[in-house]
Design a protein around this motif. Structure first.
Motif, PDB file in Angstrom:
ATOM      1  N   THR A   9      18.564   6.292  -2.239  1.00 29.48           N
ATOM      2  CA  THR A   9      17.466   5.548  -1.640  1.00 29.48           C
ATOM      3  C   THR A   9      16.230   5.751  -2.518  1.00 29.48           C
ATOM      4  OG1 THR A   9      18.389   6.011   0.516  1.00 29.48           O
ATOM      5  CG2 THR A   9      16.128   5.207   0.459  1.00 29.48           C
ATOM      6  N   PRO A  10      15.704   4.679  -3.077  1.00 31.08           N
ATOM      7  CA  PRO A  10      14.556   4.848  -3.972  1.00 31.08           C
ATOM      8  C   PRO A  10      13.400   5.546  -3.264  1.00 31.08           C
ATOM      9  CG  PRO A  10      15.357   2.597  -4.044  1.00 31.08           C
ATOM     10  CD  PRO A  10      16.090   3.274  -2.938  1.00 31.08           C
ATOM     11  N   GLU A  11      12.803   6.480  -3.934  1.00 34.83           N
ATOM     12  CA  GLU A  11      11.644   7.133  -3.337  1.00 34.83           C
ATOM     13  C   GLU A  11      10.651   7.456  -4.447  1.00 34.83           C
ATOM     14  OE1 GLU A  11      12.515  10.940  -1.747  1.00 34.83           O
ATOM     15  OE2 GLU A  11      14.138  11.299  -3.155  1.00 34.83           O
ATOM     16  N   LEU A  12       9.392   7.557  -4.051  1.00 38.55           N
ATOM     17  CA  LEU A  12       8.339   7.792  -5.040  1.00 38.55           C
ATOM     18  C   LEU A  12       8.083   9.291  -5.131  1.00 38.55           C
ATOM     19  CD1 LEU A  12       5.983   4.908  -3.893  1.00 38.55           C
ATOM     20  CD2 LEU A  12       7.189   4.997  -6.061  1.00 38.55           C
ATOM     21  N   ARG A  13       9.084  10.040  -5.532  1.00 37.51           N
ATOM     22  CA  ARG A  13       8.891  11.496  -5.575  1.00 37.51           C
ATOM     23  C   ARG A  13       7.929  11.868  -6.709  1.00 37.51           C
ATOM     24  NH1 ARG A  13      13.981  15.448  -5.304  1.00 37.51           N
ATOM     25  NH2 ARG A  13      14.119  14.404  -3.293  1.00 37.51           N
ATOM     26  N   GLY A  14       6.962  12.710  -6.372  1.00 39.54           N
ATOM     27  CA  GLY A  14       5.982  13.132  -7.364  1.00 39.54           C
ATOM     28  C   GLY A  14       4.886  12.110  -7.596  1.00 39.54           C
ATOM     29  N   LEU A  15       4.843  11.070  -6.752  1.00 39.22           N
ATOM     30  CA  LEU A  15       3.852  10.012  -6.957  1.00 39.22           C
ATOM     31  C   LEU A  15       3.070   9.757  -5.683  1.00 39.22           C
ATOM     32  CD1 LEU A  15       6.183   7.544  -8.829  1.00 39.22           C
ATOM     33  CD2 LEU A  15       4.410   8.941  -9.852  1.00 39.22           C
ATOM     34  N   GLU A  16       1.873   9.197  -5.821  1.00 39.16           N
ATOM     35  CA  GLU A  16       1.070   8.819  -4.658  1.00 39.16           C
ATOM     36  C   GLU A  16       0.645   7.368  -4.804  1.00 39.16           C
ATOM     37  OE1 GLU A  16      -2.169  11.504  -4.725  1.00 39.16           O
ATOM     38  OE2 GLU A  16      -0.921  13.245  -4.257  1.00 39.16           O
ATOM     39  N   LEU A  17       0.335   6.750  -3.653  1.00 41.56           N
ATOM     40  CA  LEU A  17      -0.138   5.369  -3.707  1.00 41.56           C
ATOM     41  C   LEU A  17      -1.648   5.336  -3.503  1.00 41.56           C
ATOM     42  CD1 LEU A  17       2.551   3.378  -1.712  1.00 41.56           C
ATOM     43  CD2 LEU A  17       2.312   3.675  -4.168  1.00 41.56           C
ATOM     44  N   GLY A  18      -2.338   4.519  -4.285  1.00 47.61           N
ATOM     45  CA  GLY A  18      -3.781   4.348  -4.122  1.00 47.61           C
ATOM     46  C   GLY A  18      -4.080   3.147  -3.240  1.00 47.61           C
ATOM     47  N   HIS A  19      -5.329   2.733  -3.249  1.00 47.46           N
ATOM     48  CA  HIS A  19      -5.706   1.591  -2.423  1.00 47.46           C
ATOM     49  C   HIS A  19      -5.435   0.291  -3.153  1.00 47.46           C
ATOM     50  CE1 HIS A  19      -7.448   3.508   1.030  1.00 47.46           C
ATOM     51  NE2 HIS A  19      -7.808   4.462   0.202  1.00 47.46           N
ATOM     52  N   ALA A  20      -4.953  -0.678  -2.390  1.00 47.83           N
ATOM     53  CA  ALA A  20      -4.598  -1.956  -2.987  1.00 47.83           C
ATOM     54  C   ALA A  20      -5.838  -2.663  -3.512  1.00 47.83           C
ATOM     55  CB  ALA A  20      -3.922  -2.832  -1.946  1.00 47.83           C
ATOM     56  N   GLN A  21      -5.666  -3.413  -4.571  1.00 45.11           N
ATOM     57  CA  GLN A  21      -6.726  -4.298  -5.054  1.00 45.11           C
ATOM     58  C   GLN A  21      -6.203  -5.720  -4.946  1.00 45.11           C
ATOM     59  OE1 GLN A  21      -8.408  -2.971  -8.831  1.00 45.11           O
ATOM     60  NE2 GLN A  21      -8.051  -0.857  -8.259  1.00 45.11           N
ATOM     61  N   VAL A  22      -7.040  -6.590  -4.380  1.00 48.90           N
ATOM     62  CA  VAL A  22      -6.581  -7.912  -3.994  1.00 48.90           C
ATOM     63  C   VAL A  22      -7.273  -8.986  -4.812  1.00 48.90           C
ATOM     64  CG1 VAL A  22      -6.609  -9.574  -2.092  1.00 48.90           C
ATOM     65  CG2 VAL A  22      -6.073  -7.190  -1.647  1.00 48.90           C
ATOM     66  N   TRP A  23      -6.523  -9.965  -5.229  1.00 49.78           N
ATOM     67  CA  TRP A  23      -7.129 -11.150  -5.847  1.00 49.78           C
ATOM     68  C   TRP A  23      -6.275 -12.353  -5.475  1.00 49.78           C
ATOM     69  CZ3 TRP A  23     -11.758 -12.031  -7.761  1.00 49.78           C
ATOM     70  CH2 TRP A  23     -11.992 -13.204  -8.485  1.00 49.78           C
ATOM     71  N   GLY A  24      -6.843 -13.278  -4.732  1.00 57.44           N
ATOM     72  CA  GLY A  24      -6.087 -14.460  -4.316  1.00 57.44           C
ATOM     73  C   GLY A  24      -4.859 -14.065  -3.535  1.00 57.44           C
ATOM     74  N   ALA A  25      -3.697 -14.500  -4.001  1.00 55.28           N
ATOM     75  CA  ALA A  25      -2.463 -14.229  -3.273  1.00 55.28           C
ATOM     76  C   ALA A  25      -1.867 -12.880  -3.648  1.00 55.28           C
ATOM     77  CB  ALA A  25      -1.450 -15.331  -3.576  1.00 55.28           C
ATOM     78  N   VAL A  26      -2.450 -12.237  -4.664  1.00 54.30           N
ATOM     79  CA  VAL A  26      -1.806 -11.058  -5.243  1.00 54.30           C
ATOM     80  C   VAL A  26      -2.439  -9.769  -4.734  1.00 54.30           C
ATOM     81  CG1 VAL A  26      -1.293  -9.869  -7.394  1.00 54.30           C
ATOM     82  CG2 VAL A  26      -1.244 -12.357  -7.312  1.00 54.30           C
ATOM     83  N   ASP A 238      -8.261  -8.706   2.269  1.00 53.17           N
ATOM     84  CA  ASP A 238      -8.593  -7.437   1.634  1.00 53.17           C
ATOM     85  C   ASP A 238      -9.040  -6.512   2.766  1.00 53.17           C
ATOM     86  OD1 ASP A 238      -9.116  -5.512  -0.174  1.00 53.17           O
ATOM     87  OD2 ASP A 238     -10.884  -6.459  -1.044  1.00 53.17           O
ATOM     88  N   TRP A 239      -8.135  -5.653   3.218  1.00 53.98           N
ATOM     89  CA  TRP A 239      -8.439  -4.848   4.396  1.00 53.98           C
ATOM     90  C   TRP A 239      -9.569  -3.871   4.123  1.00 53.98           C
ATOM     91  CZ3 TRP A 239      -2.788  -4.864   3.658  1.00 53.98           C
ATOM     92  CH2 TRP A 239      -2.192  -5.889   4.425  1.00 53.98           C
ATOM     93  N   GLN A 240     -10.517  -3.822   5.040  1.00 55.13           N
ATOM     94  CA  GLN A 240     -11.674  -2.941   4.897  1.00 55.13           C
ATOM     95  C   GLN A 240     -11.475  -1.700   5.766  1.00 55.13           C
ATOM     96  OE1 GLN A 240     -14.742  -4.007   3.180  1.00 55.13           O
ATOM     97  NE2 GLN A 240     -13.430  -5.596   2.359  1.00 55.13           N
ATOM     98  N   VAL A 241     -12.111  -0.620   5.358  1.00 56.78           N
ATOM     99  CA  VAL A 241     -12.075   0.595   6.172  1.00 56.78           C
ATOM    100  C   VAL A 241     -12.836   0.337   7.473  1.00 56.78           C
ATOM    101  CG1 VAL A 241     -12.787   2.989   6.291  1.00 56.78           C
ATOM    102  CG2 VAL A 241     -12.028   2.038   4.130  1.00 56.78           C
ATOM    103  N   GLU A 242     -12.218   0.680   8.590  1.00 56.13           N
ATOM    104  CA  GLU A 242     -12.879   0.509   9.895  1.00 56.13           C
ATOM    105  C   GLU A 242     -13.174   1.886  10.467  1.00 56.13           C
ATOM    106  OE1 GLU A 242     -13.286  -2.417  11.660  1.00 56.13           O
ATOM    107  OE2 GLU A 242     -12.268  -3.808  10.299  1.00 56.13           O
ATOM    108  N   GLU A 264      -3.369   7.448   5.398  1.00 54.26           N
ATOM    109  CA  GLU A 264      -2.747   6.448   6.276  1.00 54.26           C
ATOM    110  C   GLU A 264      -2.443   5.169   5.501  1.00 54.26           C
ATOM    111  OE1 GLU A 264      -5.031   7.953  10.295  1.00 54.26           O
ATOM    112  OE2 GLU A 264      -5.531   5.998   9.449  1.00 54.26           O
ATOM    113  N   TRP A 265      -3.366   4.784   4.649  1.00 50.91           N
ATOM    114  CA  TRP A 265      -3.151   3.541   3.905  1.00 50.91           C
ATOM    115  C   TRP A 265      -2.047   3.689   2.876  1.00 50.91           C
ATOM    116  CZ3 TRP A 265      -7.887  -0.005   2.886  1.00 50.91           C
ATOM    117  CH2 TRP A 265      -8.417  -0.407   4.119  1.00 50.91           C
TER     118      TRP A 265
END
Lengths: 395, 477
Positions: A9-26, A238-242, A264-265
Motif C-alpha cells: 500500500t503506497p505510503e508517504l513514509r518519511g515525508l510530510e504534506l504542506g499546504h496546497a497552492q491553487v491556480w484555476g482548476a489545479v 482555495d480553502w482559508q484557515v477558519e 489537520e490539513w
C-alpha cells in the motif's frame, strides 16, 4: 533477474504534506522531506523523441519526452565517505554539459531499454515503467487454445496493445500553476489534483532534484479524463484557515492553533488522494540499487474506483525515495479489468460471460467495444453482432 | 466596493464615498499597466482603467484632487487624460486646470509627451486640451532641447494642438536634416551628427546612441566620449555595463533613491554583493536617511518582510516586491528608534540585501515571532498572496484581537491586483496600502487612518482639499 512480487500500500513514509497552492482548476500539494535522504540522486535527460521502448516481451513505441538518471551508492562501497556528500552536492552546469551528462542522442526508431544500467547510473524512462506494467498486463494472451481467438493472438499474445494519453502541456492552467508555485525549501515532490480529483503523485529523492524537475510535470502524460475535470471545474476553492470560535489566551495558543491546522490539513490532503494511498497495489520489484529497490505498481483494476498505476523507489527502511503515479481513465481500467476477468477463467469466453451475467454474444460485444475485437476471429465477432441485432429486433 | 471598518458617525453614503476614494487612492499608489507575477499586463490595465472611469464618473471633483495626493506618474498621466477627454462633466474647470498644469509640470517630460501622443491617438482635441498642451510647452521653455531629445513627441504635440513655434524649430521638426544649416548650436549639432561623428557627442545620450549605431562607433569609444553628456539616471543605469567595458561613467550608488538602489543591488550576483557589501550597505543607509531626515520616532516597530518566490515579480518588474521590502527595511530602520525585521526565509548572507525570492509564503509564522517582541506597530510588506496556509494571517489577527493588546497593523502591498481593483488584502483587521516606492509608505500611511474608519469621510475630503492647496502653492517654485 529474480522478480519479487508483493502487495504494497503506497505510503508517504518519511515525508510530510504542506499546504496546497491553487491556480484555476489545479491544486498542487507540496510533499516535504524533513530529513535529507542520502545516497540517491535523480537527474534529467532530455529525450524528446518518438522512440521504441524495449520491454521484456518485445518492444513498444511511444513519445518519450525525457529520461531520468539515478545515481546511488552502495553501502558496502569503500568510497561511500565521499559519496555520502553527493546527497547535498548540486551538479554544476559545466558538468551537466560534459560527456558524463550528455543528453541521449536518440535516432528515430532506436530501441530504448526501459531500465538500463549505464556508466552514469541507472537510466529509466519515467512513467514508462508503470505504463509498461499496465500494457503488458496479461500480455501473453489466451493460456488455452479456444477456437474463437484469432491465430495472431494465439501466436503472439495481445500485441499490439495500444493506449493513449495526453501531455501535461495541454492541461489548462497547469503551466501557470507550476510557474507561480512557490517551492518550499525542502520540498521533494507534489501531489497533483485537477478539478479536485487526484491525478498524480511525484516524489524525488532530493530537494535540489525537485527544483530542477518541477516543471517536468508538463512533459509527463496523463489520462484524457483530466482535461474534462479541468474544464468542468475551472476554479477549485482555495480553502482559508477558519478560526471558528477558537479561544486563545496567549501567543503560544495561536501558534498551537496554527500547528494543529497544519496537521489537520496535511491529513486532509492525504485523504483526498486515498484512492491511491489507501489501496494495496501489486508491487513488482524491477531493480535493486544498493539498498534501494525500484518497483512497478499495479492496482486491482476494480472498475468501481479510480485506479492508479505507478513506479516507486523504496529505501531499505521503507522510506519513499521516488514515486510517480498515473491515474488510469475509466476506459483504461475497464480494459484491464476485462483482461483480468478473462484470465481468471483461463480465457474461456463462455465462463467469463457467466461472470458478467451476460450471454456470450453480449460479452463479445463488450470486448469489441472495449477495443479488444482484434482478439477474436472475424466470423466469431460478426456472428455475435448478428445475434445481438436479431435479439434487439426480436424485442 | 471594498470593505473597511465602520465609523458609526457616518451615513452609509458617506461610508461608500470614503471606501471608494480610499480604494482608488490605494490603487493609484500601486497600479501601473505592467504585468506582475500573477497577473498579465492586460488584466492590470483593464482593472485600473475601469477604476479610473468609475471614479471620474462618480466623484469628478475628488478624482481631480487625487492628482495632488502624491500618486505615481502612471496614474497622474491617466487622470489627466481622463479629465481632458471628458470635459463636459465638470463644473470645476479653474481648479481642475490648475491641478492639471501643476501635475504636468511635475511629471517627467517623456511621460508628458507620451500622454500627448495618447491624446492624439484618441482624438482628444478640445479647446482645453490644446490650451493645456500649449501652456506646457511654453512654460517648459526648453523647446530646442525637447525638439532634439523628444523629437517625435514634440512633433506630434505640435501637429495635434497646432502650437506656435519659432521658425527655425518648425523647420527642424518638419524638415529635419534637409535644412542646410541651423543657427542654434544644438540643432546644428543634430544636423551635423548625420554626417560627422564628432557632432554627436554634443547631443543627449539617447539621441547620440542612435547616431553611434549609424556610424558604427564601437560601444567602448562611444561611452568614453559621451560620458559628460549623461544624466544622473543614465549614469546609474549604465554604471555596470560600462564598467564591464572598462569605462567609468561615474555612476554612484550612494546617490540613488531607495527603490532604485534596492532593485539594482538585487540584480547583483551573491559574490558581487559580498564583495561590495560595506559600500552597498552604506549607500542604503544614506538613501534611507535622505528620506527619513534626522527625526526618529519612538515606539517599537516590527517588520514582517515577504521574500517568497512570488516577490520575483513580473517580467517588467523583476524583483520589485522584494526590492520594496528591502527599501522599507532600511527606511524604517532610519525612521524609528527600535525596529526589528523578520524575513520569511531570510537573507543568505551578513546583510539584508542578500535576500532572494525563494520559498513559500508563510506570513503567519513570522508575524507571530514579530508579535512576541510586543511591538506598537507591525508593518507587513507582501504581495498579499499567502499560501502556507492561506488565510493564516487573517486568523492570527482575529485570534490576536482576543488578547486585548494594542498594536497597529499596516500592510504595504506593491502589487495592484487588476481582478480585484485593489492591492490584495491579508486581513480586514489590517490596513492595506498600495505602495510602489518605500518613500510612499509615509504618505499613504496618512490614509491608513481613514481606511481603518478612524476618521470620517468629511475629514478625508478636507484632507484631499488641503493637500491640493499645498500642491498648488508649490506651483510658483
Amino acid at each position: 533477474m529474480k522478480q519479487v512480487v508483493a502487495d504494497w500500500t503506497p505510503e508517504l513514509r518519511g515525508l510530510e504534506l504542506g499546504h496546497a497552492q491553487v491556480w484555476g482548476a489545479v491544486r498542487l500539494v507540496p510533499v516535504i522531506r524533513p530529513q535529507t535522504l542520502h545516497g540517491l540522486r535523480l537527474h534529467k535527460q532530455v529525450v524528446q523523441q518518438t522512440a521504441a521502448v524495449s520491454i521484456d516481451e518485445g518492444h513498444y513505441v511511444s513519445f518519450v519526452p525525457h529520461g531520468y538518471v539515478l545515481r546511488w551508492e552502495d553501502e558496502q562501497d569503500g568510497n561511500a565517505s565521499e559519496g555520502a556528500a553527493l546527497g547535498t552536492v548540486m551538479t554544476t552546469k559545466s558538468r551537466l554539459d560534459s560527456a558524463d551528462f550528455a543528453p541521449l542522442r536518440v535516432v528515430h526508431g532506436q530501441v530504448h531499454r526501459m531500465v538500463k544500467r549505464t556508466k552514469q547510473g541507472l537510466r529509466f524512462l519515467p512513467l514508462h515503467l508503470a505504463m509498461e506494467g499496465f500494457l503488458t498486463y496479461q500480455f501473453g494472451g489466451p493460456s488455452r487454445l479456444f477456437s474463437e481467438y484469432s491465430q495472431d493472438v494465439i501466436r503472439r499474445g495481445l500485441s499490439p496493445r495500444v493506449e493513449w494519453s495526453m501531455r501535461g502541456r495541454s492541461v489548462p492552467d497547469l503551466e501557470d500553476a507550476l510557474r507561480i508555485f512557490e517551492i518550499h525549501p525542502n520540498q521533494v515532490g507534489v501531489l497533483l489534483f485537477v478539478g479536485d480529483e487526484f491525478y498524480s503523485a511525484f516524489v524525488v529523492p532530493h530537494a535540489d532534484d525537485y527544483r530542477a524537475l518541477h516543471r517536468d510535470l508538463l512533459s509527463d502524460f496523463f489520462a484524457d479524463t483530466l482535461i474534462y475535470h479541468a474544464l468542468g471545474y475551472p476554479n477549485v476553492p482555495d480553502w482559508q484557515v477558519e478560526t471558528s470560535g477558537e479561544e486563545v489566551k496567549s501567543l503560544a495558543d495561536i501558534r498551537g492553533f496554527l500547528a494543529r491546522t497544519e496537521r489537520e490539513w496535511g491529513e486532509f490532503h492525504r485523504g483526498l488522494a486515498d484512492q491511491f494511498f489507501g489501496r494495496p497495489h501489486r508491487a513488482k520489484e524491477r531493480y535493486r540499487l544498493g539498498s534501494f529497490s525500484l518497483r512497478q505498481l499495479l492496482p486491482s483494476f476494480d472498475p468501481k474506483v479510480d485506479n492508479h498505476i505507478g513506479e516507486c523507489i523504496l529505501g531499505g527502511d521503507g522510506t519513499l525515495a521516488y514515486l510517480k503515479s498515473y491515474r488510469l481513465s475509466a476506459a483504461q481500467s475497464r480494459r484491464a479489468y476485462l483482461l483480468q476477468q478473462l484470465a481468471s477463467v483461463d480465457w474461456d469466453l463462455g465462463a467469463c460471460a457467466t461472470l458478467f451475467r451476460s450471454t456470450p454474444a453480449e460479452f463479445i460485444r463488450r470486448l469489441e467495444k472495449a477495443g479488444f475485437g482484434y482478439l477474436l476471429k472475424p466470423h466469431v465477432l460478426a456472428e455475435a453482432m448478428r445475434a445481438m441485432r436479431s435479439n434487439t429486433r426480436g424485442r | 466596493m471594498s470593505s473597511t471598518s465602520i465609523n458609526p458617525a457616518e451615513t452609509s453614503s458617506q461610508r461608500v464615498f470614503r471606501e471608494d476614494v480610499l480604494l482608488f487612492i490605494n490603487g493609484c499608489f500601486a497600479a501601473t499597466s505592467q504585468g506582475g507575477f500573477f497577473r498579465r499586463e492586460g488584466v492590470q490595465r483593464l482593472g485600473i482603467e475601469f477604476l479610473h472611469a468609475y471614479m471620474r464618473f462618480g466623484y469628478r471633483r475628488v478624482y481631480a484632487l487625487t492628482l495632488a495626493a502624491g500618486i505615481n506618474d502612471f496614474n497622474t498621466a491617466l487622470i489627466i487624460r481622463m479629465l481632458l477627454a471628458h470635459p463636459r462633466e465638470s463644473e470645476h474647470h479653474p481648479q481642475e486646470n490648475a491641478l492639471i498644469t501643476e501635475a504636468l509640470r511635475r511629471l517627467p517630460p517623456q511621460r508628458v509627451y507620451r500622454l500627448f501622443k495618447e491624446l492624439r491617438e484618441r482624438r482628444v482635441n478640445n479647446r482645453r486640451t490644446r490650451a493645456v498642451m500649449r501652456r506646457y510647452v511654453e512654460e517648459r521653455g526648453r523647446q530646442e532641447f525637447d525638439a532634439v531629445k523628444y523629437r517625435a513627441g514634440l512633433t506630434s504635440a505640435v501637429r495635434h494642438a497646432r502650437l506656435p513655434l519659432p521658425p527655425e524649430l518648425g523647420a527642424f521638426l518638419f524638415q529635419g536634416k534637409k535644412q542646410k544649416q541651423y543657427e542654434s548650436p544644438l540643432l546644428e549639432s543634430w544636423r551635423a551628427a548625420h554626417y560627422a561623428q564628432d557632432a554627436m557627442y554634443r547631443l543627449p545620450y539617447t539621441v547620440a546612441e542612435g547616431f553611434a549605431e549609424k556610424h558604427g562607433v564601437p560601444r567602448k569609444v562611444f561611452l568614453k566620449k559621451i560620458a559628460p553628456q549623461l544624466t544622473k539616471t543614465e549614469r546609474e543605469r549604465l554604471g555596470r555595463s560600462a564598467g564591464k567595458l572598462g569605462v567609468d561613467v561615474g555612476g554612484d550608488l550612494s546617490r540613488m533613491p531607495l527603490l532604485k538602489l534596492a532593485s539594482y543591488v538585487l540584480s547583483f550576483s551573491m559574490e558581487e554583493r559580498a564583495k561590495r557589501g560595506a559600500e552597498i550597505d552604506a549607500a542604503f543607509h544614506s538613501a534611507a536617511a535622505r528620506v527619513a531626515g534626522h527625526r526618529t520616532s519612538g515606539g517599537t516597530v516590527a517588520l514582517v518582510l515577504d521574500d517568497s518566490y512570488s516577490t520575483l515579480g513580473g517580467r517588467a518588474t523583476r524583483q520589485r516586491p522584494l526590492a520594496l521590502a528591502l527599501g522599507v527595511h532600511y527606511l524604517l530602520h532610519a525612521s524609528y528608534a527600535t525596529v526589528r525585521s523578520h524575513w520569511l526565509h531570510g537573507p543568505a548572507g551578513p546583510y539584508p540585501f542578500f535576500v532572494r525570492p525563494r520559498g513559500q509564503t508563510n506570513l503567519a509564522a513570522s508575524l507571530l515571532t514579530a508579535l512576541e517582541g510586543e511591538p506598537d506597530i507591525v508593518f507587513v510588506v507582501s504581495d498579499g498572496w499567502e499560501n502556507d496556509p492561506p488565510g493564516a494571517t487573517a486568523a492570527t489577527l482575529e485570534l490576536f484581537s482576543q488578547l486585548k493588546r494594542s498594536c497597529l497593523f499596516v500592510h504595504a502591498n506593491p502589487v495592484f491586483d487588476g481582478e480585484r481593483f485593489e492591492p490584495r488584502k491579508l486581513s480586514p483587521l489590517m490596513a492595506t496600502l498600495g505602495v510602489r516606492e518605500p518613500e510612499d509608505l509615509l504618505t499613504s500611511l496618512a490614509y491608513a487612518r481613514f481606511a481603518m474608519g478612524r476618521d470620517s469621510a468629511l475629514e478625508l475630503e478636507a484632507r484631499l482639499e488641503k493637500s491640493a492647496q499645498s500642491f498648488l502653492a508649490g506651483a510658483g517654485r
